[in-house]
Write a protein that holds these residues in place. Structure first.
Motif, PDB file in Angstrom:
ATOM      1  N   PRO A   3       0.827  -1.208   0.000  1.00  0.00           N
ATOM      2  CA  PRO A   3       0.000   0.000   0.000  1.00  0.00           C
ATOM      3  C   PRO A   3       0.864   1.262   0.000  1.00  0.00           C
ATOM      4  O   PRO A   3       1.946   1.287   0.571  1.00  0.00           O
ATOM      5  CB  PRO A   3      -0.803  -0.103   1.291  1.00  0.00           C
ATOM      6  N   ALA A   4       0.372   2.289  -0.662  1.00  0.00           N
ATOM      7  CA  ALA A   4       1.106   3.560  -0.740  1.00  0.00           C
ATOM      8  C   ALA A   4       0.355   4.670  -0.032  1.00  0.00           C
ATOM      9  O   ALA A   4       0.519   5.838  -0.353  1.00  0.00           O
ATOM     10  CB  ALA A   4       1.335   3.911  -2.204  1.00  0.00           C
ATOM     11  N   GLY A   5      -0.496   4.335   0.918  1.00  0.00           N
ATOM     12  CA  GLY A   5      -1.284   5.349   1.620  1.00  0.00           C
ATOM     13  C   GLY A   5      -2.661   5.493   0.988  1.00  0.00           C
ATOM     14  O   GLY A   5      -2.977   4.857  -0.018  1.00  0.00           O
ATOM     15  N   ASP A   6      -3.482   6.330   1.580  1.00  0.00           N
ATOM     16  CA  ASP A   6      -4.834   6.545   1.063  1.00  0.00           C
ATOM     17  C   ASP A   6      -4.783   7.211  -0.303  1.00  0.00           C
ATOM     18  O   ASP A   6      -4.073   8.193  -0.497  1.00  0.00           O
ATOM     19  CB  ASP A   6      -5.647   7.429   2.022  1.00  0.00           C
ATOM     20  N   MET A   7      -5.526   6.663  -1.233  1.00  0.00           N
ATOM     21  CA  MET A   7      -5.584   7.231  -2.570  1.00  0.00           C
ATOM     22  C   MET A   7      -7.039   7.445  -2.956  1.00  0.00           C
ATOM     23  O   MET A   7      -7.880   6.581  -2.734  1.00  0.00           O
ATOM     24  CB  MET A   7      -4.893   6.305  -3.559  1.00  0.00           C
ATOM     25  N   THR A   8      -7.299   8.614  -3.511  1.00  0.00           N
ATOM     26  CA  THR A   8      -8.649   8.966  -3.913  1.00  0.00           C
ATOM     27  C   THR A   8      -8.774   8.847  -5.429  1.00  0.00           C
ATOM     28  O   THR A   8      -7.910   9.315  -6.166  1.00  0.00           O
ATOM     29  CB  THR A   8      -8.984  10.401  -3.470  1.00  0.00           C
ATOM     30  N   TYR A   9      -9.840   8.226  -5.871  1.00  0.00           N
ATOM     31  CA  TYR A   9     -10.151   8.063  -7.296  1.00  0.00           C
ATOM     32  C   TYR A   9     -11.617   8.400  -7.501  1.00  0.00           C
ATOM     33  O   TYR A   9     -12.425   8.258  -6.582  1.00  0.00           O
ATOM     34  CB  TYR A   9      -9.922   6.616  -7.752  1.00  0.00           C
ATOM     35  N   ARG A  10     -11.946   8.788  -8.722  1.00  0.00           N
ATOM     36  CA  ARG A  10     -13.371   8.869  -9.073  1.00  0.00           C
ATOM     37  C   ARG A  10     -13.803   7.439  -9.334  1.00  0.00           C
ATOM     38  O   ARG A  10     -13.268   6.771 -10.216  1.00  0.00           O
ATOM     39  CB  ARG A  10     -13.586   9.744 -10.303  1.00  0.00           C
ATOM     40  N   ALA A  11     -14.732   6.975  -8.524  1.00  0.00           N
ATOM     41  CA  ALA A  11     -15.182   5.584  -8.601  1.00  0.00           C
ATOM     42  C   ALA A  11     -16.678   5.548  -8.884  1.00  0.00           C
ATOM     43  O   ALA A  11     -17.422   6.447  -8.485  1.00  0.00           O
ATOM     44  CB  ALA A  11     -14.889   4.858  -7.287  1.00  0.00           C
ATOM     45  N   GLU A  12     -17.093   4.523  -9.594  1.00  0.00           N
ATOM     46  CA  GLU A  12     -18.515   4.319  -9.850  1.00  0.00           C
ATOM     47  C   GLU A  12     -19.102   3.637  -8.614  1.00  0.00           C
ATOM     48  O   GLU A  12     -18.884   2.453  -8.389  1.00  0.00           O
ATOM     49  CB  GLU A  12     -18.742   3.482 -11.103  1.00  0.00           C
ATOM     50  N   THR A  13     -19.809   4.413  -7.798  1.00  0.00           N
ATOM     51  CA  THR A  13     -20.348   3.906  -6.546  1.00  0.00           C
ATOM     52  C   THR A  13     -21.673   3.170  -6.734  1.00  0.00           C
ATOM     53  O   THR A  13     -21.994   2.260  -5.995  1.00  0.00           O
ATOM     54  CB  THR A  13     -20.518   5.051  -5.530  1.00  0.00           C
ATOM     55  N   ARG A  14     -22.441   3.624  -7.722  1.00  0.00           N
ATOM     56  CA  ARG A  14     -23.682   2.964  -8.156  1.00  0.00           C
ATOM     57  C   ARG A  14     -23.698   3.064  -9.663  1.00  0.00           C
ATOM     58  O   ARG A  14     -23.048   3.947 -10.227  1.00  0.00           O
ATOM     59  CB  ARG A  14     -24.909   3.678  -7.572  1.00  0.00           C
ATOM     60  N   PRO A  15     -24.431   2.207 -10.347  1.00  0.00           N
ATOM     61  CA  PRO A  15     -24.436   2.280 -11.816  1.00  0.00           C
ATOM     62  C   PRO A  15     -24.726   3.696 -12.321  1.00  0.00           C
ATOM     63  O   PRO A  15     -25.741   4.298 -11.984  1.00  0.00           O
ATOM     64  CB  PRO A  15     -25.536   1.303 -12.217  1.00  0.00           C
ATOM     65  N   GLY A  16     -23.752   4.240 -13.058  1.00  0.00           N
ATOM     66  CA  GLY A  16     -23.897   5.563 -13.640  1.00  0.00           C
ATOM     67  C   GLY A  16     -23.582   6.723 -12.708  1.00  0.00           C
ATOM     68  O   GLY A  16     -23.606   7.870 -13.113  1.00  0.00           O
ATOM     69  N   GLN A  17     -23.302   6.449 -11.430  1.00  0.00           N
ATOM     70  CA  GLN A  17     -22.999   7.504 -10.463  1.00  0.00           C
ATOM     71  C   GLN A  17     -21.535   7.409 -10.044  1.00  0.00           C
ATOM     72  O   GLN A  17     -21.100   6.384  -9.509  1.00  0.00           O
ATOM     73  CB  GLN A  17     -23.894   7.392  -9.227  1.00  0.00           C
ATOM     74  N   TRP A  18     -20.796   8.499 -10.310  1.00  0.00           N
ATOM     75  CA  TRP A  18     -19.370   8.550 -10.008  1.00  0.00           C
ATOM     76  C   TRP A  18     -19.123   9.578  -8.917  1.00  0.00           C
ATOM     77  O   TRP A  18     -19.738  10.638  -8.911  1.00  0.00           O
ATOM     78  CB  TRP A  18     -18.579   8.918 -11.255  1.00  0.00           C
ATOM     79  N   ALA A  19     -18.223   9.262  -7.997  1.00  0.00           N
ATOM     80  CA  ALA A  19     -17.881  10.185  -6.915  1.00  0.00           C
ATOM     81  C   ALA A  19     -16.436   9.940  -6.506  1.00  0.00           C
ATOM     82  O   ALA A  19     -15.907   8.841  -6.680  1.00  0.00           O
ATOM     83  CB  ALA A  19     -18.799   9.959  -5.721  1.00  0.00           C
TER      84      ALA A  19
END
Length: 194
Positions: free
Chosen positions: A74-90
């Motif tokens: 692991p390289a520490g906490d990393m933030t990405y835009r992720a698809e949390t629900r179909p069609g919804q990215w956060a």
């Protein structure tokens, strides 16, 4: 001394086992170590990186036979835009980021294939082009696009190189679930110093 006489079928089987055992060879470089079987990686491979103090560390263990990640550093906490629900990215902190099989050195084998466009050289254009693309839950990259442009043909060259990277990605995870994420790849164009 005991002499055993083998039938021809037994001899072929015995020779076949000897050839199979000899087909697998250990391969070790500065960046990786594992078994090769007829030009294919098999079993668990270790991939290395180097700390700021030049200490060699294992950054990944990947089982090429099972096509499964065994370990990553692991390289520490990393933030990405992720698809949390179909069609919804956060934007989300992921539990495991998307990884390229073999780590950054394996990825560099593709990104170092950049060819400096003549137009950019003649206009002294230098800088970084950022290519964004989605990595799905199966480790496939798609929807490549330029996020940061510098022009002079560099954007097109960066896009060409990014599309040559094989679909050997390990998907990101939130909890135990693989999630699609947006990945950003930075490619640097710098003129050679005389």
């Amino acid at each position: 001394m005991k002499i055993t006489i083998l039938k021809s079928g037994q001899l072929c089987l015995l020779l076949g086992l000897a050839f199979t055992a000899n087909a697998q060879k250990q391969r070790t470089t500065k960046w990786e170590s594992g078994l090769m079987d007829h030009q294919n990686k098999v079993g668990i491979w270790e991939y290395y990186g180097y700390t700021a103090s030049k200490e060699k560390v294992v950054v990944q263990r990947y089982d090429h036979s099972a096509k499964q990640l065994v370990y990553y550093r692991p390289a520490g906490d990393m933030t990405y835009r992720a698809e949390t629900r179909p069609g919804q990215w956060a934007s989300r902190v992921v539990d495991r980021p998307p990884l390229f099989v073999g780590g950054d050195p394996a990825l560099a084998a593709y990104t170092t294939q950049l060819q400096y466009p003549q137009q950019a050289q003649s206009r002294n254009i230098q800088g970084q082009v950022v290519i964004g693309f989605a990595i799905d839950t199966l480790g496939r990259a798609a929807d490549h696009r330029v996020l940061r442009s510098i022009g002079g043909g560099c954007d097109q060259e960066a896009m060409r190189v990014a599309r040559t990277i094989p679909n050997e990605w390990i998907p990101a995870r939130i909890g135990t679930r693989a999630v699609p994420v947006e990945y950003e790849l930075t490619l640097t164009f710098r003129m050679a110093q005389p």
